[in-house]
Design a protein around this motif. Structure first.
Motif, PDB file in Angstrom:
ATOM      1  N   ALA A   9    -106.458 -60.539  11.682  1.00 19.96           N
ATOM      2  CA  ALA A   9    -106.866 -61.921  11.984  1.00 19.96           C
ATOM      3  C   ALA A   9    -105.694 -62.880  11.764  1.00 19.96           C
ATOM      4  N   MET A  10    -104.920 -62.651  10.717  1.00 20.69           N
ATOM      5  CA  MET A  10    -103.754 -63.502  10.458  1.00 20.69           C
ATOM      6  C   MET A  10    -102.722 -63.375  11.576  1.00 20.69           C
ATOM      7  N   LEU A  11    -102.542 -62.164  12.069  1.00 26.93           N
ATOM      8  CA  LEU A  11    -101.537 -61.925  13.108  1.00 26.93           C
ATOM      9  C   LEU A  11    -101.974 -62.429  14.480  1.00 26.93           C
ATOM     10  N   LEU A  12    -103.251 -62.797  14.616  1.00 26.46           N
ATOM     11  CA  LEU A  12    -103.700 -63.421  15.864  1.00 26.46           C
ATOM     12  C   LEU A  12    -102.979 -64.746  16.090  1.00 26.46           C
ATOM     13  N   GLU A  13    -102.623 -65.409  14.993  1.00 30.10           N
ATOM     14  CA  GLU A  13    -101.968 -66.716  15.074  1.00 30.10           C
ATOM     15  C   GLU A  13    -100.522 -66.609  15.550  1.00 30.10           C
ATOM     16  N   ASP A  14     -99.770 -65.664  14.960  1.00 26.66           N
ATOM     17  CA  ASP A  14     -98.349 -65.541  15.278  1.00 26.66           C
ATOM     18  C   ASP A  14     -97.779 -64.324  14.556  1.00 26.66           C
ATOM     19  N   ASP A  15     -96.563 -63.914  14.928  1.00 22.07           N
ATOM     20  CA  ASP A  15     -95.855 -62.872  14.195  1.00 22.07           C
ATOM     21  C   ASP A  15     -95.619 -63.372  12.775  1.00 22.07           C
ATOM     22  N   MET A  16     -95.602 -62.445  11.818  1.00 23.77           N
ATOM     23  CA  MET A  16     -95.410 -62.839  10.427  1.00 23.77           C
ATOM     24  C   MET A  16     -94.487 -61.863   9.723  1.00 23.77           C
ATOM     25  N   ALA A  17     -93.704 -62.388   8.789  1.00 21.18           N
ATOM     26  CA  ALA A  17     -92.904 -61.536   7.911  1.00 21.18           C
ATOM     27  C   ALA A  17     -93.852 -60.812   6.965  1.00 21.18           C
ATOM     28  N   VAL A  18     -93.478 -59.612   6.546  1.00 24.03           N
ATOM     29  CA  VAL A  18     -94.320 -58.817   5.656  1.00 24.03           C
ATOM     30  C   VAL A  18     -94.647 -59.600   4.381  1.00 24.03           C
ATOM     31  N   ARG A  57     -82.647 -59.176   7.644  1.00 28.31           N
ATOM     32  CA  ARG A  57     -83.122 -58.526   6.422  1.00 28.31           C
ATOM     33  C   ARG A  57     -84.645 -58.525   6.309  1.00 28.31           C
ATOM     34  N   VAL A  58     -85.299 -59.167   7.235  1.00 28.37           N
ATOM     35  CA  VAL A  58     -86.748 -59.372   7.141  1.00 28.37           C
ATOM     36  C   VAL A  58     -87.493 -58.464   8.109  1.00 28.37           C
ATOM     37  N   LYS A  59     -88.553 -57.845   7.601  1.00 27.45           N
ATOM     38  CA  LYS A  59     -89.410 -57.016   8.443  1.00 27.45           C
ATOM     39  C   LYS A  59     -90.571 -57.878   8.932  1.00 27.45           C
ATOM     40  N   TRP A  60     -90.772 -57.887  10.249  1.00 29.26           N
ATOM     41  CA  TRP A  60     -91.805 -58.707  10.878  1.00 29.26           C
ATOM     42  C   TRP A  60     -92.916 -57.833  11.437  1.00 29.26           C
TER      43      TRP A  60
END
Length: 114
Positions: free
Chosen positions: A22-31, A65-68
């Motif tokens: 549900a959170m990822l429905l909004e946009d890509d996110m960093a772990v 350096r960030v995993k998305w």
């Protein structure tokens, strides 16, 4: 699990993983941003993300350096088609479906730590 549909349903069975989707429905996110609202370790969130990735529901990629994490738009298509057959083409309430599975299988679902 050899059947992709089984893998998707197993991933969807957990409320933490459904919340992540549900959170990822909004946009890509960093772990780290995905982990923020949950009261569990980053390692525990990473395990949930691995399950979602193996089910094909999300993709993970390293940017610097960030995993998305990002939602895979067609990932639930087969599961949705399968569920629509039981709801006569009405939307399926996944929480109600989880309760149904719990009553049929007699198992307690995993819930986030509080």
């Amino acid at each position: 699990m050899s059947n992709p549909l089984d893998t998707v349903f197993a991933a969807l069975a957990d409320p933490t993983r459904r919340a992540i989707l549900a959170m990822l429905l909004e946009d890509d996110m960093a772990v780290t941003d995905v982990a923020e609202p949950f009261k569990m370790s980053l390692a525990a969130i990473s395990k949930h993300l691995t399950i979602l990735t193996r089910a094909g529901l999300i993709a993970q990629e390293k940017r610097g350096r960030v995993k998305w994490c990002k939602l895979q738009p067609d990932a639930m298509k087969d599961a949705s088609v399968w569920m629509q057959g039981f709801g006569q083409f009405e939307p399926v309430n996944l929480d109600a479906f989880e309760r149904f599975l719990k009553s049929e299988l007699g198992s307690e679902p995993h819930t986030p730590e509080s």
